[in-house]
Design a protein around this motif. Sequence first.
Motif, short mmCIF file in Angstrom:
data_model
loop_
_atom_site.label_atom_id
_atom_site.label_comp_id
_atom_site.label_asym_id
_atom_site.label_seq_id
_atom_site.Cartn_x
_atom_site.Cartn_y
_atom_site.Cartn_z
N UNK A 1 0.79 -1.23 0.00
CA UNK A 1 0.00 0.00 0.00
C UNK A 1 0.83 1.28 0.00
N UNK A 2 2.09 1.22 0.45
CA UNK A 2 2.90 2.44 0.53
C UNK A 2 4.38 2.11 0.56
N UNK A 3 5.20 3.14 0.35
CA UNK A 3 6.64 2.96 0.44
C UNK A 3 7.05 2.62 1.87
N UNK A 4 6.38 3.20 2.85
CA UNK A 4 6.70 2.88 4.24
C UNK A 4 6.47 1.40 4.50
N UNK A 5 5.39 0.86 3.96
CA UNK A 5 5.12 -0.57 4.13
C UNK A 5 6.23 -1.41 3.49
N UNK A 6 6.73 -0.97 2.35
CA UNK A 6 7.84 -1.69 1.69
C UNK A 6 9.06 -1.69 2.62
N UNK A 7 9.38 -0.55 3.20
CA UNK A 7 10.53 -0.45 4.10
C UNK A 7 10.33 -1.31 5.36
N UNK A 8 9.12 -1.35 5.88
CA UNK A 8 8.82 -2.19 7.04
C UNK A 8 9.00 -3.66 6.68
N UNK A 9 8.52 -4.06 5.52
CA UNK A 9 8.68 -5.45 5.08
C UNK A 9 10.15 -5.79 4.87
N UNK A 10 10.94 -4.83 4.38
CA UNK A 10 12.37 -5.06 4.21
C UNK A 10 13.05 -5.24 5.57
N UNK A 11 12.66 -4.44 6.55
CA UNK A 11 13.22 -4.58 7.90
C UNK A 11 12.86 -5.94 8.49
N UNK A 12 11.64 -6.36 8.26
CA UNK A 12 11.20 -7.67 8.74
C UNK A 12 12.00 -8.79 8.07
N UNK A 13 12.22 -8.65 6.77
CA UNK A 13 13.00 -9.65 6.04
C UNK A 13 14.44 -9.68 6.56
N UNK A 14 14.98 -8.52 6.93
CA UNK A 14 16.35 -8.45 7.47
C UNK A 14 16.46 -9.28 8.75
N UNK A 15 15.53 -9.09 9.66
CA UNK A 15 15.57 -9.85 10.93
C UNK A 15 15.37 -11.34 10.68
N UNK A 16 14.46 -11.68 9.80
CA UNK A 16 14.24 -13.10 9.49
C UNK A 16 15.48 -13.73 8.88
#
Length: 172
Positions: A61-76
């Motif tokens: 839905x937004x660029x912020x959501x993309x960045x949040x998903x990237x941060x989540x992928x980083x931790x995973x």
Amino acid sequence: MSDWVMSDELSITQQPNESLYKINFDGAIFEDQACAGLDVVIRDSAGLIIGALSQKIKLPSSLVMVEVLAASQAISFVREISILRVVVEGNSLQVIKAINNTKSSKTSYGHIIDEIKLLSSSLPCCSFVHVRHEGNKLAHVLVRRAILFADIDVWLEDLPRDLDDVFQFDLL
């Protein structure tokens, strides 16, 4: 090697000590393709690549959501390859502030922020810091590959040859 960028305000501190790994994440939107790219780069204290990931996802839905998903992928990703002492850097100040906030996020992506906090709390040492765009260069360039190649690519201890110049520049 120059200092690593790791500060919320000044964007310059010293490189992490030998027991810490530096994780950079980034996200990009490709509206014309109705997708987004997520990227994670893991480096050791000498700046050498331990692992990298590039993933193409449906357009959020937004660029912020993309960045949040990237941060989540980083931790995973760091948990999957058993890296336990990390400094995680991203160039979205809004995302870094949300992760570092002790209160639960009331945003549309708050549930993902809460998951990041939970997963990162299981690591013996984990901090999230904001880095300016210039300090996240390799992650930014790598995320552009997501649109060109497979849905997900993972590299361990290496990067694609076409990124050698960016990697070498970062080491300087």
